[in-house]
Design an enzyme around this catalytic site. Structure first.
Site, PDB file in Angstrom:
ATOM      1  N   GLU A 132      -7.719   9.146  82.101  1.00 38.80           N
ATOM      2  CA  GLU A 132      -8.140   8.634  80.791  1.00 38.80           C
ATOM      3  C   GLU A 132      -6.998   7.970  80.036  1.00 38.80           C
ATOM      4  O   GLU A 132      -7.138   7.615  78.858  1.00 38.80           O
ATOM      5  CB  GLU A 132      -8.696   9.791  79.948  1.00 38.80           C
ATOM      6  CG  GLU A 132      -7.679  10.639  79.229  1.00 38.80           C
ATOM      7  CD  GLU A 132      -6.881  11.592  80.105  1.00 38.80           C
ATOM      8  OE1 GLU A 132      -6.067  12.346  79.573  1.00 38.80           O
ATOM      9  OE2 GLU A 132      -7.071  11.573  81.343  1.00 38.80           O
TER      10      GLU A 132
ATOM     11  N   CYS B  56      -5.519  17.879  84.334  1.00 39.75           N
ATOM     12  CA  CYS B  56      -4.229  18.426  83.909  1.00 39.75           C
ATOM     13  C   CYS B  56      -4.307  19.937  83.704  1.00 39.75           C
ATOM     14  O   CYS B  56      -4.421  20.670  84.671  1.00 39.75           O
ATOM     15  CB  CYS B  56      -3.728  17.694  82.659  1.00 39.75           C
ATOM     16  SG  CYS B  56      -1.939  17.878  82.420  1.00 39.75           S
ATOM     17  N   PHE B  57      -4.252  20.436  82.468  1.00 39.73           N
ATOM     18  CA  PHE B  57      -4.379  21.874  82.245  1.00 39.73           C
ATOM     19  C   PHE B  57      -5.691  22.379  82.833  1.00 39.73           C
ATOM     20  O   PHE B  57      -5.758  23.471  83.406  1.00 39.73           O
ATOM     21  CB  PHE B  57      -4.311  22.169  80.750  1.00 39.73           C
ATOM     22  CG  PHE B  57      -4.093  23.616  80.406  1.00 39.73           C
ATOM     23  CD1 PHE B  57      -2.866  24.213  80.615  1.00 39.73           C
ATOM     24  CD2 PHE B  57      -5.104  24.371  79.846  1.00 39.73           C
ATOM     25  CE1 PHE B  57      -2.651  25.551  80.289  1.00 39.73           C
ATOM     26  CE2 PHE B  57      -4.909  25.707  79.510  1.00 39.73           C
ATOM     27  CZ  PHE B  57      -3.672  26.294  79.732  1.00 39.73           C
TER      28      PHE B  57
ATOM     29  N   HIS C 275      -3.637  11.812  84.511  1.00 42.01           N
ATOM     30  CA  HIS C 275      -4.532  11.409  83.429  1.00 42.01           C
ATOM     31  C   HIS C 275      -5.263  10.099  83.713  1.00 42.01           C
ATOM     32  O   HIS C 275      -4.774   9.019  83.370  1.00 42.01           O
ATOM     33  CB  HIS C 275      -3.744  11.302  82.122  1.00 42.01           C
ATOM     34  CG  HIS C 275      -3.231  12.620  81.652  1.00 42.01           C
ATOM     35  ND1 HIS C 275      -4.003  13.508  80.933  1.00 42.01           N
ATOM     36  CD2 HIS C 275      -2.028  13.223  81.835  1.00 42.01           C
ATOM     37  CE1 HIS C 275      -3.297  14.600  80.678  1.00 42.01           C
ATOM     38  NE2 HIS C 275      -2.098  14.446  81.221  1.00 42.01           N
TER      39      HIS C 275
ATOM     40  N   GLY D  56      -4.389  20.142  78.185  1.00 46.28           N
ATOM     41  CA  GLY D  56      -3.946  20.975  77.076  1.00 46.28           C
ATOM     42  C   GLY D  56      -2.536  21.496  77.293  1.00 46.28           C
ATOM     43  O   GLY D  56      -1.943  21.293  78.356  1.00 46.28           O
TER      44      GLY D  56
ATOM     45  N   GLN E  61      -5.184  23.014  86.441  1.00 48.63           N
ATOM     46  CA  GLN E  61      -4.483  24.281  86.676  1.00 48.63           C
ATOM     47  C   GLN E  61      -5.419  25.476  86.495  1.00 48.63           C
ATOM     48  O   GLN E  61      -5.351  26.453  87.243  1.00 48.63           O
ATOM     49  CB  GLN E  61      -3.290  24.371  85.727  1.00 48.63           C
ATOM     50  CG  GLN E  61      -2.256  23.284  85.947  1.00 48.63           C
ATOM     51  CD  GLN E  61      -1.365  23.046  84.732  1.00 48.63           C
ATOM     52  OE1 GLN E  61      -1.379  23.814  83.767  1.00 48.63           O
ATOM     53  NE2 GLN E  61      -0.596  21.974  84.760  1.00 48.63           N
TER      54      GLN E  61
ATOM     55  N   SER F 283      -1.442  17.988  74.217  1.00 49.11           N
ATOM     56  CA  SER F 283      -0.697  18.622  75.303  1.00 49.11           C
ATOM     57  C   SER F 283       0.796  18.725  74.997  1.00 49.11           C
ATOM     58  O   SER F 283       1.507  19.496  75.645  1.00 49.11           O
ATOM     59  CB  SER F 283      -0.892  17.844  76.606  1.00 49.11           C
ATOM     60  OG  SER F 283      -2.232  17.899  77.038  1.00 49.11           O
TER      61      SER F 283
ATOM     62  N   PHE G  69       3.700  22.328  84.367  1.00 45.99           N
ATOM     63  CA  PHE G  69       3.286  23.358  85.316  1.00 45.99           C
ATOM     64  C   PHE G  69       2.480  22.697  86.425  1.00 45.99           C
ATOM     65  O   PHE G  69       1.960  21.576  86.255  1.00 45.99           O
ATOM     66  CB  PHE G  69       2.445  24.428  84.624  1.00 45.99           C
ATOM     67  CG  PHE G  69       3.197  25.252  83.630  1.00 45.99           C
ATOM     68  CD1 PHE G  69       3.736  26.479  83.975  1.00 45.99           C
ATOM     69  CD2 PHE G  69       3.372  24.805  82.322  1.00 45.99           C
ATOM     70  CE1 PHE G  69       4.432  27.249  83.060  1.00 45.99           C
ATOM     71  CE2 PHE G  69       4.069  25.564  81.391  1.00 45.99           C
ATOM     72  CZ  PHE G  69       4.605  26.785  81.764  1.00 45.99           C
TER      73      PHE G  69
ATOM     74  N   ASN H 277       1.624  14.133  82.222  1.00 45.69           N
ATOM     75  CA  ASN H 277       2.203  14.958  81.168  1.00 45.69           C
ATOM     76  C   ASN H 277       1.961  16.413  81.530  1.00 45.69           C
ATOM     77  O   ASN H 277       1.041  17.043  81.031  1.00 45.69           O
ATOM     78  CB  ASN H 277       1.597  14.625  79.802  1.00 45.69           C
ATOM     79  CG  ASN H 277       2.036  15.610  78.732  1.00 45.69           C
ATOM     80  OD1 ASN H 277       3.036  16.294  78.893  1.00 45.69           O
ATOM     81  ND2 ASN H 277       1.280  15.699  77.652  1.00 45.69           N
TER      82      ASN H 277
END
Length: 382
Positions: free
Chosen positions: A359, A267-268, A357, A239, A271, A60, A312, A309
């Site tokens: 994980e 995360c990504f 996250h 990502g 989105q 990422s 966006f 992290n």
């Protein structure tokens, strides 16, 4: 315990000069750290005091120059076990005080030497507190680091010509080129098809610990590719890049939901699912990066300390049920620092996400329960 040879320590004292130039012209001078050369990317800061090896190897962070706010980095060296992927992904690395010698029983090498070996250009000996305050007030921006051209004016011109993070489509650059499988630990219970948009190793490890076999697919995979392994559920990974560019994964998420397959995004991936549900995304001023972010789980009312992290976020109303093409959806998690959406939950489609996250390695582990929630969603659907 492994320590660097004496000549490596001596070289660190005689390191080459280096400069860091931000796109607004702010300049810092220091010493080269890692590889000699020149690099460009988006300057971002992370507040984590531990876990720098996991940060460096997190896909990422592709095309980002990471500033560590912790004053000393490299104390525990590097080892052969903690990488989150097959290589270091950061575009550059900025630290104040690199440790002269690693001191940890698990260490197998020196961080600076690892950076140099992988060609990662960095800078040390600068006021990272001043740099961080600048990024907090002005926002994340393009940056260049050079130990070969020490002229701030010429470096600034190349910084300003470098691509921006807005509009960057990067997931295909970090994704696996071939499908691979991580088997369940112990008894196999379920099968998950994971779309690799920049996946970290600990995702499949956390699933494997729950009896899940995970098939990891390239970012360009189709719904037919995923369904070919007869998955009980689908996972969209973290990502890099701008989610507004990821039209392919968005269309794939919609196909997964049309089939009522349980879906979990991180995360990504969160989105992407947000866009698939009809929400917009936007760029944060300087993002959330670190391991001490407070998030409210609205389902339980508990506050978690979490690892972040992301630059966006999803644009969705916080306190209402939103009608979408897939039924009602609500915001499930909220960052208590700034009310940024940190999770979504479908009320009629078996899908949920978190922006942070669960994980996280090296931690914190407050949100590890979300993998249990994913397994429970599969059980209910089955």
């Amino acid at each position: 315990m492994s320590t660097p040879p004496f000549d490596a320590v001596r070289r660190s004292r005689l390191a080459s000069p280096a400069i860091l130039v931000l796109e607004d012209g702010r300049t810092f001078t220091g010493l080269a750290y890692g590889a000699l050369g020149e690099t460009f990317g988006e300057a971002v800061f992370t507040t984590g005091m531990t876990g720098y090896q996991e940060t460096l190897t997190d896909p990422s962070y592709h095309r980002q120059v990471v500033v560590q706010t912790a004053p000393q980095i490299g104390n525990t060296g590097v080892n052969d076990e903690d990488d989150e992927s097959s290589k270091i992904w950061v575009a550059g690395y900025v630290v104040r005080d690199p440790a002269r010698r690693p001191s940890n029983w698990r260490s197998t090498g020196d961080l600076g030497e690892r950076l140099a070996a992988e060609g990662v250009v960095g800078i040390s000996g600068i006021d990272t507190r001043a740099l961080t305050r600048h990024l907090r007030s002005r926002g994340a921006m393009r940056v260049g680091i050079s130990s070969v051209d020490l002229d701030p004016v010429s470096l600034l011109a190349r910084v300003q010509a470098a691509p921006q993070m807005v509009g960057a489509d990067l997931s295909a650059e970090v994704s696996t080129s071939d499908k691979y499988t991580v088997s369940a630990i112990g008894e196999h219970r379920y099968t998950v098809a994971a779309l690799d948009l920049g996946i970290k190793r600990n995702v499949s490890q956390r699933l494997a610990a729950r009896g899940v076999t995970t098939h990891i697919f390239p970012a360009s995979s189709s719904i037919e590719d995923l369904l070919a392994v007869s998955p009980d559920a689908v996972f969209f990974s973290p990502g890099p890049g701008d989610p507004a560019t990821a039209d392919g994964p968005v269309a794939l998420a919609r196909e997964v939901m049309r089939r009522q397959k349980p879906l979990f995004g991180i995360c990504f991936g969160s989105q992407i699912l947000g866009r698939a549900l009809g929400f917009g995304t936007y760029k944060l001023g300087y993002g959330h990066r670190g391991i001490n972010q407070p998030v409210l789980d609205k389902t339980t009312g508990k506050v978690e300390v979490t690892s972040h992290n992301h630059g966006f976020a999803v644009d969705a109303p916080l306190n209402t049920v939103i009608d979408t093409d897939f039924g009602g959806v609500e915001v499930s998690h909220v960052c208590l620092n700034d009310n940024v959406v940190e999770g979504l939950r479908g009320l009629e489609v078996p899908a949920f996400t978190v922006q942070y996250h669960p994980e996280a390695a090296a931690g914190p582990h407050d949100a590890d329960y979300l993998f249990d929630r994913f397994v429970e969603l599969v059980e209910k659907k089955g």
